[in-house]
Scaffold this active site. Structure first.
Site, short mmCIF file in Angstrom:
data_model
loop_
_atom_site.label_atom_id
_atom_site.label_comp_id
_atom_site.label_asym_id
_atom_site.label_seq_id
_atom_site.Cartn_x
_atom_site.Cartn_y
_atom_site.Cartn_z
N ASP A 245 0.73 -1.35 -0.01
CA ASP A 245 0.15 -0.14 -0.14
C ASP A 245 0.79 1.41 0.03
OD1 ASP A 245 -2.71 -0.88 -0.15
OD2 ASP A 245 -2.73 -1.33 1.89
N LYS A 248 -0.53 4.65 -1.38
CA LYS A 248 -1.37 5.58 -0.45
C LYS A 248 -0.55 7.02 -0.02
CE LYS A 248 -4.34 1.83 1.52
NZ LYS A 248 -4.67 1.23 2.66
N HIS A 273 -4.05 3.94 -5.67
CA HIS A 273 -2.77 3.92 -4.99
C HIS A 273 -1.92 2.51 -5.41
CE1 HIS A 273 -4.92 0.56 -2.84
NE2 HIS A 273 -3.89 0.31 -2.49
N HIS A 299 -1.93 -6.25 -6.01
CA HIS A 299 -2.45 -6.93 -4.82
C HIS A 299 -4.26 -6.91 -4.61
CE1 HIS A 299 -2.05 -3.08 -2.89
NE2 HIS A 299 -2.85 -3.55 -1.98
N HIS A 300 -4.76 -5.98 -5.55
CA HIS A 300 -6.01 -5.81 -5.78
C HIS A 300 -6.81 -6.47 -6.70
CE1 HIS A 300 -6.90 -3.53 -2.08
NE2 HIS A 300 -6.01 -2.65 -2.21
N ASP A 328 -3.28 -9.73 2.89
CA ASP A 328 -3.63 -8.11 3.39
C ASP A 328 -5.38 -8.47 3.78
OD1 ASP A 328 -3.77 -5.62 3.51
OD2 ASP A 328 -4.47 -5.37 1.53
#
Length: 396
Positions: A245, A248, A273, A299-300, A328
């Site tokens: 992350d 961010k 992000h 990762h998303h 996560d």
């Protein structure tokens, strides 16, 4: 290499006393191990190889490589034949005396020498008869470690000046490789420290705790192990996943720290992000930062192709991204935050079963359940307290 093969068989399997190496055998041992050591960068592996080489050269029962930890004032070894990793105060024991004095030491009646600590034998049940120890120096002549061999296995039954010469050969041939590996490890440790610091800065902006990145790192390592990744890849992921992350940092506070539900437009800003993190890291040539760029970017993503930012599906998503995604989410759902209570474990487990093949890679989900005990131990070890202020959008 037939002669070396015959020697290994004789050394490893013949009961009773061993024979001294012939000059040809000795050269073959040195050439075999120096070739391996010169191609190795991991300190633990070099220590093991050096110990094996030393044990064979002097025909000893055990051989240990000790290194000096200047910060703690201790000598330590992570690899030793038949004994677990240990630390001792610098200057103690035979090996400590060798390093502090800079002298080679041969003791052929250990229990008659005050420098030998008998407590180690009492704890392990081992009987030390004789010892040889000599310091290892770096290119500047500074002592960085020491060889220690225990219990000569030939019929003669004690160490000689010839053994000291042979162990000195092992130290001189492999000392440079050890020094290079220690420098390489220091660089990696520094890189790891910087990465974790940057990751914690990124998480703190969205009111996550520092333990969040530690847990995600350790979860990722366990999952990578469950996926049969090799040790080097596991360690790279362990160091890279905390940066998931980092993007961010570029999200405005008004959105990142908004206490209420985000609008669709605000959520799109939050989603950026992953791309911002990738852009921050993608130009690095360092393997850890390159992996961190991939993790930040992917990762998303979801296994079914419905994630963001690129809608990748299945194995289009790097395995690092697939593993970090589950790590996560598990941590986000299982942690208390001021804007939500932690989900009960059973609810999370049911969700993962439902999302197997949808949000998450089925193989990663399987590795998660197979290693659930270890994962829960990590969760309990790195518990944290709730942050003091709220965040409505960081976990979306």
């Amino acid at each position: 290499m037939r002669l070396m093969h015959d020697y290994h068989n004789q050394f490893d399997r013949e009961p009773g006393m061993k024979r001294e190496l012939s000059p040809d055998q000795m050269l073959k041992v040195i050439f075999e191990y120096v070739a391996k050591i010169s191609n190795e960068k991991q300190v633990d592996r070099i220590l093991m190889l050096m110990a094996d080489m030393g044990r064979q050269l002097v025909v000893a029962d055990r051989c240990t490589l000790w290194l000096l930890d200047e910060q703690s004032g201790e000598l330590w070894t992570k690899v030793a034949h038949g004994i677990p990793p240990i630390r001792i105060p610098a200057g103690t024991g035979v090996v400590g005396h060798s390093m502090s004095s800079g002298e080679d030491i041969i003791i052929n009646d250990a229990y008659a020498d005050a420098r030998f600590n008998q407590e180690v034998d009492k704890q392990t049940g081992y009987r030390t008869r004789n010892i040889i120890a000599l310091p290892i120096r770096n290119n500047d002549g500074d002592i960085i470690g020491a060889y220690q061999a225990i219990n000569k296995l030939t019929s003669q039954g004690y160490f000689t000046d010839k053994d000291r010469e042979h162990l000195g050969l092992a130290a001189s041939y492999s000392g440079k490789a050890l020094e290079s590996a220690l420098l390489y490890q220091e660089i990696e440790d520094t890189q790891k420290e910087i990465i974790f610091t940057m990751a914690e800065v990124g998480e703190s902006r969205s009111k996550e705790t520092g333990n969040h990145v530690k847990r995600v790192a350790e979860y990722s390592y366990v999952l990578a192990r469950g996926m049969n990744m090799d040790e080097r890849e596991r360690e790279i992921l362990r160091m890279a996943s905390p940066m998931h992350d980092i993007g961010k940092i570029g999200i405005p506070d008004a959105i990142l720290k908004k206490p209420g539900k985000l609008t669709d437009e605000e959520f799109n800003v939050i989603k950026s992000h992953s791309t911002m993190g990738y852009e921050m890291l993608r130009k690095s040539r360092r393997s850890i930062l390159k992996a961190a760029a991939t993790v930040a970017h992917e990762h998303h993503e979801k296994f079914n192709g419905r994630g963001y930012p690129r809608g990748l599906a299945g194995e289009e998503i790097h395995l690092f991204g697939r593993i970090t995604a589950l790590a996560d989410v598990f941590d986000a759902l299982g942690s208390d935050r001021v804007y939500k209570a932690a989900w009960p474990l059973e609810r999370i487990l049911n969700l993962f079963k439902e999302e197997r093949g949808q949000h998450f890679d089925p193989n990663v989900v399987d590795a998660f359940f197979e290693n659930l005990k270890d994962i829960l131990e990590i969760r309990d070890t790195f518990q944290d307290t709730m942050p003091e202020s709220s965040n409505g959008g960081a976990d979306q």
